[in-house]
Design a protein around this motif. Structure first.
Motif, mmCIF file in Angstrom:
data_model
loop_
_atom_site.group_PDB
_atom_site.id
_atom_site.type_symbol
_atom_site.label_atom_id
_atom_site.label_comp_id
_atom_site.label_asym_id
_atom_site.label_seq_id
_atom_site.Cartn_x
_atom_site.Cartn_y
_atom_site.Cartn_z
ATOM 1 N N SER A 123 0.826 -1.204 0.000
ATOM 2 C CA SER A 123 0.000 0.000 0.000
ATOM 3 C C SER A 123 0.864 1.259 0.000
ATOM 4 C CB SER A 123 -0.925 0.008 1.221
ATOM 5 O OG SER A 123 -1.842 -1.062 1.176
ATOM 6 N N THR A 150 -4.610 -1.335 4.544
ATOM 7 C CA THR A 150 -4.404 -2.755 4.848
ATOM 8 C C THR A 150 -5.458 -3.262 5.823
ATOM 9 O OG1 THR A 150 -2.027 -2.373 4.543
ATOM 10 C CG2 THR A 150 -2.676 -4.441 5.569
ATOM 11 N N ALA A 153 -8.954 -3.640 4.262
ATOM 12 C CA ALA A 153 -9.086 -4.839 3.438
ATOM 13 C C ALA A 153 -9.282 -6.097 4.270
ATOM 14 C CB ALA A 153 -7.848 -4.994 2.557
ATOM 15 N N THR A 155 -7.082 -7.513 6.198
ATOM 16 C CA THR A 155 -5.883 -8.339 6.108
ATOM 17 C C THR A 155 -5.569 -8.967 7.462
ATOM 18 O OG1 THR A 155 -5.051 -6.766 4.472
ATOM 19 C CG2 THR A 155 -3.462 -8.341 5.376
ATOM 20 N N SER A 208 -5.474 -5.222 11.957
ATOM 21 C CA SER A 208 -6.798 -4.788 11.480
ATOM 22 C C SER A 208 -7.814 -4.634 12.599
ATOM 23 C CB SER A 208 -7.344 -5.805 10.458
ATOM 24 O OG SER A 208 -6.548 -5.834 9.296
#
Length: 321
Positions: A123, A150, A153, A155, A208
């Motif tokens: 990213s 990130t 998403a 992740t 995350s």
């Protein structure tokens, strides 16, 4: 050590690996030279890997004003995988590099421990290469945006990370956890990042989850004026857990004396860290800190880990590495 710096040894001096072993007591003992013969390796180590005797450096030397005029970055990287969970990127034109280290404990949960590190660096790299020419990047902003993308998403896993930029004559950084950097000028270490850790071997981590936002906001940031010829070594804890500040300073000073390119410096520093990580009978930063922990007992040796080393050289002339 040689297999990680084969081209460097061919290009510069085949005694480098043995000199590092002799200076820092790593590896098998070399046979003594025959009577009347000079020990070339020992002489090499004594001259080019000698410790400084000037009482060290003044940490604030790098904060003194520098002349106007921009600097450019030359860099290269060396990655020696153990579990393959480090990631890195760099762009010499933009003057930005970053490294990240996936948290290995996720491996035991059946999760790809490299995922968040790769997401962060991908990213950040994407933002750098799509920016308008001449854009100057704030490492903290770049790290926050890479973390947001990130995390958004979904992740899995977690990662430490550091991003360093050179814009004009200012070196800037932002890091979370124990991926870090060291700044050298005239063969002396002037600045060194200090790991962010909850406790021994448990660094701050980007992820995350909700607490990932809090950790991102706690990133260590800073900047210093840069000078032509400054060397910045950026790396994951596979470097800094296994190589002391004194060892790293002496290796950088040797490389400067021998005219190492960023490629040479990356290979030699990473190769030394790799061998140090597998040496069981000498102290490393990892073993020294570990012995201070209750219940750990006495142990010596390095920490086997992925090793990423990215040296930067600031220069008034521009070369794409």
């Amino acid at each position: 050590m040689e297999r990680h710096m084969v081209q460097t040894l061919i290009e510069i001096d085949g005694r480098i690996a043995d000199a590092l072993r002799a200076a820092f007591r790593i590896g098998a003992t070399r046979p003594a030279p025959a009577p009347g013969q000079h020990d070339e390796v020992a002489n090499f180590a004594a001259v080019l890997l000698a410790p400084r005797d000037d009482g060290g450096c003044e940490p604030m030397d790098c904060d003194k004003p520098v002349p106007p005029g921009g600097l450019r970055m030359m860099f290269d990287s060396c990655y020696i995988p153990d579990h393959g969970e480090d990631a890195h990127f760099g762009n010499a034109y933009a003057g930005v590099v970053g490294v990240a280290d996936g948290v290995g404990s996720y491996r035991g949960r059946g999760v790809d421990a490299s995922a968040f590190a790769r997401g962060l660096m991908s990213s950040a790299h994407a933002e750098v290469v799509t920016a308008a020419p001449g854009t100057q990047f704030c490492p903290r902003t770049l790290l926050e945006r890479a973390h947001h993308a990130t995390a958004a998403a979904g992740t899995p896993a977690a990662s430490t990370a550091v991003i360093v930029s050179l814009a004009g004559r200012t070196l800037r950084w932002a890091y979370v956890g124990d991926s870090g950097f060291a700044v050298f000028r005239d063969g002396r270490m002037l600045r060194r990042s200090q790991a962010q850790q909850h406790h021994f071997n448990c660094p701050y981590q980007l992820n995350s989850k909700r607490d990932g936002i809090r950790v991102a906001m706690a990133a260590e940031v800073g900047e210093v004026p840069a000078k032509d010829g400054d060397i910045v070594v950026v790396g994951t804890d596979g470097l800094f857990d296994n190589v002391t500040d004194d060892e790293l300073e002496r290796i950088v000073r040797m490389g400067t004396a021998l005219g190492f390119s960023p490629t040479n410096m990356a290979e030699v520093v990473a190769g030394f860290a790799f061998e140090a990580s597998r040496c069981s009978y000498r102290d490393t930063p990892y073993s020294v800190l570990g012995r201070r922990e209750p219940g750990k007992g006495f142990f010596t040796g390095g920490k086997r880990d992925d090793i990423t080393v990215t040296p930067l050289l600031s220069s008034t002339s521009y070369h794409n590495s």
